[in-house]
Design a protein around this motif. Structure first.
Motif, PDB file in Angstrom:
ATOM      1  N   GLU A 217     -15.940 -20.244  -0.916  1.00 58.03           N
ATOM      2  CA  GLU A 217     -15.447 -21.355  -1.743  1.00 58.03           C
ATOM      3  C   GLU A 217     -14.791 -20.834  -3.019  1.00 58.03           C
ATOM      4  N   LEU A 218     -15.386 -19.824  -3.637  1.00 60.24           N
ATOM      5  CA  LEU A 218     -14.797 -19.263  -4.851  1.00 60.24           C
ATOM      6  C   LEU A 218     -13.465 -18.581  -4.557  1.00 60.24           C
ATOM      7  N   ARG A 219     -13.366 -17.937  -3.404  1.00 58.08           N
ATOM      8  CA  ARG A 219     -12.089 -17.311  -3.027  1.00 58.08           C
ATOM      9  C   ARG A 219     -11.001 -18.349  -2.819  1.00 58.08           C
ATOM     10  N   ARG A 220     -11.356 -19.481  -2.216  1.00 57.61           N
ATOM     11  CA  ARG A 220     -10.354 -20.535  -2.026  1.00 57.61           C
ATOM     12  C   ARG A 220      -9.898 -21.097  -3.369  1.00 57.61           C
ATOM     13  N   LEU A 221     -10.837 -21.254  -4.297  1.00 55.68           N
ATOM     14  CA  LEU A 221     -10.480 -21.781  -5.618  1.00 55.68           C
ATOM     15  C   LEU A 221      -9.630 -20.787  -6.405  1.00 55.68           C
ATOM     16  N   ALA A 222      -9.999 -19.507  -6.346  1.00 54.32           N
ATOM     17  CA  ALA A 222      -9.304 -18.495  -7.148  1.00 54.32           C
ATOM     18  C   ALA A 222      -7.926 -18.159  -6.593  1.00 54.32           C
ATOM     19  N   ARG A 223      -7.782 -18.226  -5.257  1.00 53.14           N
ATOM     20  CA  ARG A 223      -6.515 -17.893  -4.590  1.00 53.14           C
ATOM     21  C   ARG A 223      -5.995 -16.512  -4.992  1.00 53.14           C
ATOM     22  N   LEU A 224      -6.908 -15.562  -5.102  1.00 52.13           N
ATOM     23  CA  LEU A 224      -6.507 -14.184  -5.339  1.00 52.13           C
ATOM     24  C   LEU A 224      -5.993 -13.580  -4.042  1.00 52.13           C
ATOM     25  N   PRO A 225      -5.069 -12.634  -4.113  1.00 50.48           N
ATOM     26  CA  PRO A 225      -4.520 -12.061  -2.879  1.00 50.48           C
ATOM     27  C   PRO A 225      -5.548 -11.233  -2.122  1.00 50.48           C
ATOM     28  N   THR A 226      -5.400 -11.253  -0.798  1.00 54.87           N
ATOM     29  CA  THR A 226      -6.174 -10.382   0.077  1.00 54.87           C
ATOM     30  C   THR A 226      -5.387  -9.089   0.273  1.00 54.87           C
ATOM     31  N   LYS A 227      -6.054  -7.954   0.138  1.00 54.78           N
ATOM     32  CA  LYS A 227      -5.385  -6.666   0.358  1.00 54.78           C
ATOM     33  C   LYS A 227      -5.506  -6.287   1.832  1.00 54.78           C
ATOM     34  N   ILE A 228      -4.360  -6.037   2.459  1.00 55.70           N
ATOM     35  CA  ILE A 228      -4.325  -5.599   3.857  1.00 55.70           C
ATOM     36  C   ILE A 228      -3.746  -4.193   3.898  1.00 55.70           C
ATOM     37  N   ARG A 229      -4.490  -3.256   4.442  1.00 60.23           N
ATOM     38  CA  ARG A 229      -4.014  -1.877   4.568  1.00 60.23           C
ATOM     39  C   ARG A 229      -3.772  -1.564   6.038  1.00 60.23           C
ATOM     40  N   LEU A 230      -2.539  -1.165   6.308  1.00 64.34           N
ATOM     41  CA  LEU A 230      -2.139  -0.809   7.666  1.00 64.34           C
ATOM     42  C   LEU A 230      -1.751   0.667   7.707  1.00 64.34           C
ATOM     43  N   LYS A 231      -2.377   1.400   8.601  1.00 63.60           N
ATOM     44  CA  LYS A 231      -1.964   2.789   8.820  1.00 63.60           C
ATOM     45  C   LYS A 231      -1.050   2.784  10.035  1.00 63.60           C
ATOM     46  N   VAL A 232       0.237   3.057   9.783  1.00 65.29           N
ATOM     47  CA  VAL A 232       1.230   2.962  10.849  1.00 65.29           C
ATOM     48  C   VAL A 232       1.945   4.303  10.996  1.00 65.29           C
ATOM     49  N   SER A 233       2.519   4.511  12.141  1.00 65.73           N
ATOM     50  CA  SER A 233       3.267   5.750  12.392  1.00 65.73           C
ATOM     51  C   SER A 233       4.757   5.441  12.509  1.00 65.73           C
ATOM     52  N   GLY A 234       5.579   6.422  12.217  1.00 68.54           N
ATOM     53  CA  GLY A 234       7.010   6.298  12.426  1.00 68.54           C
ATOM     54  C   GLY A 234       7.788   5.725  11.264  1.00 68.54           C
ATOM     55  N   LEU A 235       7.186   5.565  10.085  1.00 65.13           N
ATOM     56  CA  LEU A 235       7.907   5.031   8.930  1.00 65.13           C
ATOM     57  C   LEU A 235       8.544   6.176   8.146  1.00 65.13           C
ATOM     58  N   ALA A 236       9.839   6.010   7.825  1.00 66.93           N
ATOM     59  CA  ALA A 236      10.514   6.997   6.983  1.00 66.93           C
ATOM     60  C   ALA A 236      10.110   6.778   5.528  1.00 66.93           C
ATOM     61  N   SER A 237      10.279   7.799   4.716  1.00 71.17           N
ATOM     62  CA  SER A 237       9.932   7.711   3.302  1.00 71.17           C
ATOM     63  C   SER A 237      10.739   6.604   2.630  1.00 71.17           C
ATOM     64  N   GLY A 238      10.043   5.666   1.961  1.00 71.02           N
ATOM     65  CA  GLY A 238      10.713   4.578   1.263  1.00 71.02           C
ATOM     66  C   GLY A 238      11.140   3.432   2.162  1.00 71.02           C
ATOM     67  N   GLU A 239      10.953   3.541   3.479  1.00 70.02           N
ATOM     68  CA  GLU A 239      11.369   2.480   4.409  1.00 70.02           C
ATOM     69  C   GLU A 239      10.467   1.260   4.276  1.00 70.02           C
ATOM     70  N   VAL A 240      11.089   0.074   4.244  1.00 68.50           N
ATOM     71  CA  VAL A 240      10.346  -1.179   4.266  1.00 68.50           C
ATOM     72  C   VAL A 240      10.298  -1.657   5.712  1.00 68.50           C
ATOM     73  N   PRO A 241       9.115  -1.812   6.302  1.00 68.60           N
ATOM     74  CA  PRO A 241       9.026  -2.221   7.705  1.00 68.60           C
ATOM     75  C   PRO A 241       9.753  -3.532   7.957  1.00 68.60           C
ATOM     76  N   SER A 242      10.260  -3.694   9.162  1.00 71.25           N
ATOM     77  CA  SER A 242      11.024  -4.897   9.501  1.00 71.25           C
ATOM     78  C   SER A 242      10.181  -6.158   9.432  1.00 71.25           C
ATOM     79  N   TRP A 243       8.878  -6.009   9.641  1.00 66.44           N
ATOM     80  CA  TRP A 243       7.997  -7.177   9.633  1.00 66.44           C
ATOM     81  C   TRP A 243       7.534  -7.567   8.226  1.00 66.44           C
ATOM     82  N   LEU A 244       7.998  -6.850   7.214  1.00 61.74           N
ATOM     83  CA  LEU A 244       7.565  -7.103   5.845  1.00 61.74           C
ATOM     84  C   LEU A 244       8.762  -7.468   4.982  1.00 61.74           C
ATOM     85  N   ALA A 245       8.753  -8.655   4.425  1.00 56.77           N
ATOM     86  CA  ALA A 245       9.841  -9.079   3.542  1.00 56.77           C
ATOM     87  C   ALA A 245       9.872  -8.181   2.310  1.00 56.77           C
ATOM     88  N   ALA A 246      11.075  -7.850   1.877  1.00 55.15           N
ATOM     89  CA  ALA A 246      11.218  -6.936   0.735  1.00 55.15           C
ATOM     90  C   ALA A 246      10.561  -7.499  -0.521  1.00 55.15           C
TER      91      ALA A 246
END
Length: 306
Positions: A217-246
């Motif tokens: 309930e406190l999380r819904r009220l606060a609306r703080l962001p959830t941190k999602i960490r993805l370990k992915v392969s094949g990303l070039a340095s500085g590349e923004v994945p296609s599934w992630l809006a800039a």
């Protein structure tokens, strides 16, 4: 739900200082509730009011069906209390101390002595309290608070001086009591401990209740962001994945890990887009806002002029 404690519009004033101001809440049977706030926020004041040690300037309190401010004390036999700073007669042994409190509560001596084993003092039961370390005295305080299987347990910084193993033993015992119907009110500055165990959190600031609810309930009220960490392969340095809006807040922690700040309602949609893009995900962590973060948020909100 059977109400164990009812606090209604309670204020406590010392001269010009408001130690508590217009506080209202109820505690139900079997609830384990964390009462948190900075030093001077009003936590200990509320506990003393429940115990009848001080009287409210305004408002009403009912504890186990009685009014502690009116000198109705029969409920005290069904109440356990561990203050932040425990003090015992240094000349008595741990066993003698436990027997003394058992007699006050008119409880069987043998059962009270067994609690010394529960808190890890069985081997030191016949040593004088004056030889105990701070952590041992804290454990003795917990043992006396548990005498008589209390219906209401008030614990002010209960794990001070306890090592990790004894903390776990302590919380196991408390959770068993709550499961059997004891209402537990915990004050602690170690919020990570409370986050794992409390079913409900009350946040105090300068004597005022600023938040009250379950973590979800406190999380819904606060609306703080959830941190999602993805370990992915094949990303070039500085590349923004296609599934992630800039424009989406994110960080590259190293060459393979992307950490994203997602609004609560965006979590599942983001994960669906990751999978639909065929991204090779090696690992995934979803970290909801912690109790520390929620506490800081509600305190900032309380201090911000409206």
């Amino acid at each position: 739900m059977t109400v164990t404690v009812q606090i209604t519009d309670v204020s406590k004033r010392y001269g010009r200082i408001d130690a508590a101001s217009g506080v209202s809440f109820e505690l139900g049977q079997g609830e384990m509730v964390a009462l948190i706030g900075h030093n001077g926020a009003g936590k200990t004041t509320l506990m003393k009011l429940m115990l009848g040690l001080i009287h409210p300037t305004h408002g009403s309190i009912r504890v186990l069906g009685e009014d502690p401010a009116a000198g109705q004390f029969s409920a005290r036999r069904r109440l356990g209390y561990l203050p932040e700073n425990v003090s015992f007669d240094a000349s008595l042994t741990g066993r003698e101390t436990q027997r003394f409190y058992a007699r006050l509560k008119q409880e069987p001596l043998a059962k009270a002595e067994q609690l010394l084993d529960v808190v890890g003092l069985g081997a030191a039961a016949d040593r004088r309290v004056g030889t105990y370390s701070k952590g041992m005295r804290q454990r003795l305080g917990l043992a006396q608070a548990l005498i008589g299987r209390p219906q209401l347990l008030l614990l002010d910084e209960p794990t001070t001086g306890l090592d990790p193993e004894l903390r776990q033993t302590f919380y196991d015992a408390i959770q068993r009591l709550a499961a059997e119907g004891t209402t537990v009110l915990l004050c602690s500055h170690v919020l990570t401990e409370l986050e794992e165990r409390a079913g409900r959190v009350i946040i105090m600031n300068r004597g005022v209740k600023v938040a009250d609810g379950s973590l979800d309930e406190l999380r819904r009220l606060a609306r703080l962001p959830t941190k999602i960490r993805l370990k992915v392969s094949g990303l070039a340095s500085g590349e923004v994945p296609s599934w992630l809006a800039a424009s989406t807040p994110h960080r590259r922690l190293n060459g393979h890990i992307v950490e994203i700040d997602a609004a609560p309602e965006q979590k599942l949609d983001l994960l669906r887009r990751v999978m639909a893009a065929g991204t090779s995900v090696e690992d995934l962590d979803v970290m909801s806002p912690s109790l520390d973060e929620l506490y800081a948020h509600f305190l900032r909100s309380a201090e911000t002029p409206r």
